[in-house]
Scaffold this active site. Structure first.
Site, PDB file in Angstrom:
ATOM      1  N   GLY A  22      13.522   8.184   0.678  1.00  0.00           N
ATOM      2  CA  GLY A  22      12.226   8.312   1.326  1.00  0.00           C
ATOM      3  C   GLY A  22      12.331   8.917   2.707  1.00  0.00           C
ATOM      4  O   GLY A  22      11.660   8.484   3.652  1.00  0.00           O
ATOM      5  N   ALA A  23      13.155   9.954   2.839  1.00  0.00           N
ATOM      6  CA  ALA A  23      13.512  10.479   4.164  1.00  0.00           C
ATOM      7  C   ALA A  23      12.786  11.762   4.528  1.00  0.00           C
ATOM      8  O   ALA A  23      13.158  12.429   5.483  1.00  0.00           O
ATOM      9  CB  ALA A  23      15.020  10.713   4.233  1.00  0.00           C
ATOM     10  N   ARG A  25       9.787  12.076   5.734  1.00  0.00           N
ATOM     11  CA  ARG A  25       8.884  11.938   6.879  1.00  0.00           C
ATOM     12  C   ARG A  25       9.044  10.537   7.472  1.00  0.00           C
ATOM     13  O   ARG A  25       9.744   9.688   6.938  1.00  0.00           O
ATOM     14  CB  ARG A  25       7.424  12.161   6.471  1.00  0.00           C
ATOM     15  CG  ARG A  25       6.924  11.150   5.457  1.00  0.00           C
ATOM     16  CD  ARG A  25       5.428  11.287   5.194  1.00  0.00           C
ATOM     17  NE  ARG A  25       5.016  10.334   4.159  1.00  0.00           N
ATOM     18  CZ  ARG A  25       4.946  10.620   2.881  1.00  0.00           C
ATOM     19  NH1 ARG A  25       5.270  11.829   2.451  1.00  0.00           N
ATOM     20  NH2 ARG A  25       4.574   9.709   1.993  1.00  0.00           N
ATOM     21  N   ASP A  69      13.627  10.126  -6.964  1.00  0.00           N
ATOM     22  CA  ASP A  69      12.493   9.225  -7.163  1.00  0.00           C
ATOM     23  C   ASP A  69      13.057   7.873  -7.572  1.00  0.00           C
ATOM     24  O   ASP A  69      13.608   7.736  -8.676  1.00  0.00           O
ATOM     25  CB  ASP A  69      11.567   9.789  -8.241  1.00  0.00           C
ATOM     26  CG  ASP A  69      10.346   8.906  -8.499  1.00  0.00           C
ATOM     27  OD1 ASP A  69      10.292   7.778  -7.967  1.00  0.00           O
ATOM     28  OD2 ASP A  69       9.450   9.345  -9.242  1.00  0.00           O
ATOM     29  N   SER A 146      10.921  -6.165   6.038  1.00  0.00           N
ATOM     30  CA  SER A 146       9.771  -6.448   6.896  1.00  0.00           C
ATOM     31  C   SER A 146       9.681  -7.944   7.153  1.00  0.00           C
ATOM     32  O   SER A 146      10.020  -8.758   6.278  1.00  0.00           O
ATOM     33  CB  SER A 146       8.484  -5.969   6.220  1.00  0.00           C
ATOM     34  OG  SER A 146       7.349  -6.461   6.894  1.00  0.00           O
ATOM     35  N   TYR A 162       2.829  -6.290  -0.916  1.00  0.00           N
ATOM     36  CA  TYR A 162       3.866  -5.792  -0.019  1.00  0.00           C
ATOM     37  C   TYR A 162       4.740  -6.933   0.486  1.00  0.00           C
ATOM     38  O   TYR A 162       5.976  -6.826   0.480  1.00  0.00           O
ATOM     39  CB  TYR A 162       3.205  -5.057   1.146  1.00  0.00           C
ATOM     40  CG  TYR A 162       4.164  -4.484   2.157  1.00  0.00           C
ATOM     41  CD1 TYR A 162       4.812  -3.279   1.918  1.00  0.00           C
ATOM     42  CD2 TYR A 162       4.415  -5.140   3.365  1.00  0.00           C
ATOM     43  CE1 TYR A 162       5.692  -2.736   2.851  1.00  0.00           C
ATOM     44  CE2 TYR A 162       5.291  -4.612   4.303  1.00  0.00           C
ATOM     45  CZ  TYR A 162       5.923  -3.413   4.041  1.00  0.00           C
ATOM     46  OH  TYR A 162       6.788  -2.886   4.972  1.00  0.00           O
ATOM     47  N   LYS A 166       8.804  -7.521  -0.204  1.00  0.00           N
ATOM     48  CA  LYS A 166       9.818  -7.572   0.840  1.00  0.00           C
ATOM     49  C   LYS A 166      10.562  -8.912   0.828  1.00  0.00           C
ATOM     50  O   LYS A 166      11.765  -8.959   1.133  1.00  0.00           O
ATOM     51  CB  LYS A 166       9.188  -7.322   2.209  1.00  0.00           C
ATOM     52  CG  LYS A 166       8.655  -5.897   2.374  1.00  0.00           C
ATOM     53  CD  LYS A 166       9.748  -4.843   2.205  1.00  0.00           C
ATOM     54  CE  LYS A 166       9.236  -3.447   2.511  1.00  0.00           C
ATOM     55  NZ  LYS A 166      10.282  -2.403   2.390  1.00  0.00           N
TER      56      LYS A 166
END
Length: 238
Positions: A22-23, A25, A69, A146, A162, A166
Site C-alpha cells: 500500500g505504498a 500514497r 493486491d 492502530s 476497522y 486492528k
C-alpha cells in the site's frame, strides 16, 4: 588487488531489501521514502501497478515497484516469486470504510471487506514472505496497526469493523512473534497515531512524521524486542 577488493566487499554492510504494501500514497509512500533515506533497497507495491511505478520513480531511480493486491492470493504468490530476497516487510495496506457507523448498524459486508484487507490480507502477505526470512536467519515484519484496536485503551466503536480488524492484527503480531522467536526475525506492530492521509484528512500529524516511527521499528537491533505494540519508543498496552 583482487584479494583486497574481496576483503572490502566482505566488510561492506549488506543492503537490505524492504517491501512496503500500500505504498503508492500517504503513509505507505512516506515509509518507503524514509526507508530509502536510511539506505534500504525499497520496493513500492500497490494494487495499481501504474501508481506504484509513479511513486517509485518519484523516490529515486533505484527504487523498484511491484503490483501487489493483498486480497488476491494469485497476486501475492506472484510477488513472492518475484521478490525472493525480501528482508523487511512493512504491512501497511489497509482500509477504513465504516467511519461513523456503530456495531449494530455496520453491515456485515463492510466488516468482511475490512477484514479481507486489514487482517486476512496482512496475514496472507506474512505467510508469503516470512518463511524465507526465517530460513535466512534475519528479517523484520512491521504491521501498521492502530490504538483503536487496543483492548487496554478500549476499542473505538465509531469505526467498529476497522477497530476489530486492528485488534485482530495485534493478535496476529503476537502469534507470529512467538512463532519466529529465536530465528532472527522480529515481528512488531506500530501505532503511527492519527496521520493526515486520505483515510484521515483532518489529522495534523504528517505522514512523514509517522513514517519515522515505523522505520524505527524496522531498524531495531538484532537483540531488539519482538511481539510489541509500540508508538516510537513507547510500548502500548494490547
Amino acid at each position: 588487488m583482487n584479494g583486497t577488493s574481496t576483503a572490502l566487499n566482505e566488510r561492506r554492510p549488506k543492503v537490505r531489501t524492504a517491501l512496503v504494501t500500500g505504498a503508492n500514497r500517504g503513509l505507505g509512500a512516506a515509509v518507503a521514502a524514509e526507508l530509502h533515506r536510511r539506505g534500504f533497497e525499497v520496493v513500492v507495491s500497490a494494487r495499481d501497478e501504474a501508481q506504484a511505478r509513479e511513486t517509485a520513480a518519484a523516490l529515486g531511480e533505484d527504487v523498484r515497484y511491484l503490483q501487489l493486491d493483498v486480497t488476491d492470493p494469485v497476486s501475492v504468490a506472484a510477488a513472492a516469486r518475484a521478490l525472493p530476497e525480501v528482508d523487511v516487510l512493512v504491512s501497511n495496506a489497509g482500509v477504513m470504510l465504516d467511519t461513523g457507523a456503530d456495531p449494530l448498524t455496520v453491515t456485515p459486508e463492510l466488516v468482511e471487506r475490512t477484514l479481507s484487507v486489514n487482517l486476512i490480507g496482512s496475514w496472507r502477505v506474512a505467510q508469503a514472505f516470512l518463511p524465507v526470512m526465517i530460513d535466512r536467519g534475519w528479517g523484520r515484519l512491521v504491521f501498521v496497526s492502530s490504538a483503536t484496536g487496543s483492548f487496554t485503551a478500549g476499542l473505538f466503536i465509531g469505526c467498529p469493523a476497522y477497530s476489530v480488524s486492528k485488534a485482530a492484527l495485534n493478535g496476529l503480531t503476537q502469534m507470529l512473534a512467538a512463532h519466529t522467536e529465536g530465528t532472527g526475525v522480529l515481528v512488531n506492530a506500530v501505532n503511527p497515531g492519527q496521520t493526515k492521509t486520505r483515510m484521515m484528512p483532518s489529522a495534523t500529524r504528517t505522514a512523514e512524521e509517522s513514517a519515522v516511527a515505523i522505520a524505527d521499528a524496522v531498524t531495531l537491533p538484532d537483540d531488539g524486542p519482538t511481539g510489541t505494540f509500540r508508538r516510537g519508543d513507547r510500548l502500548i498496552g494490547w
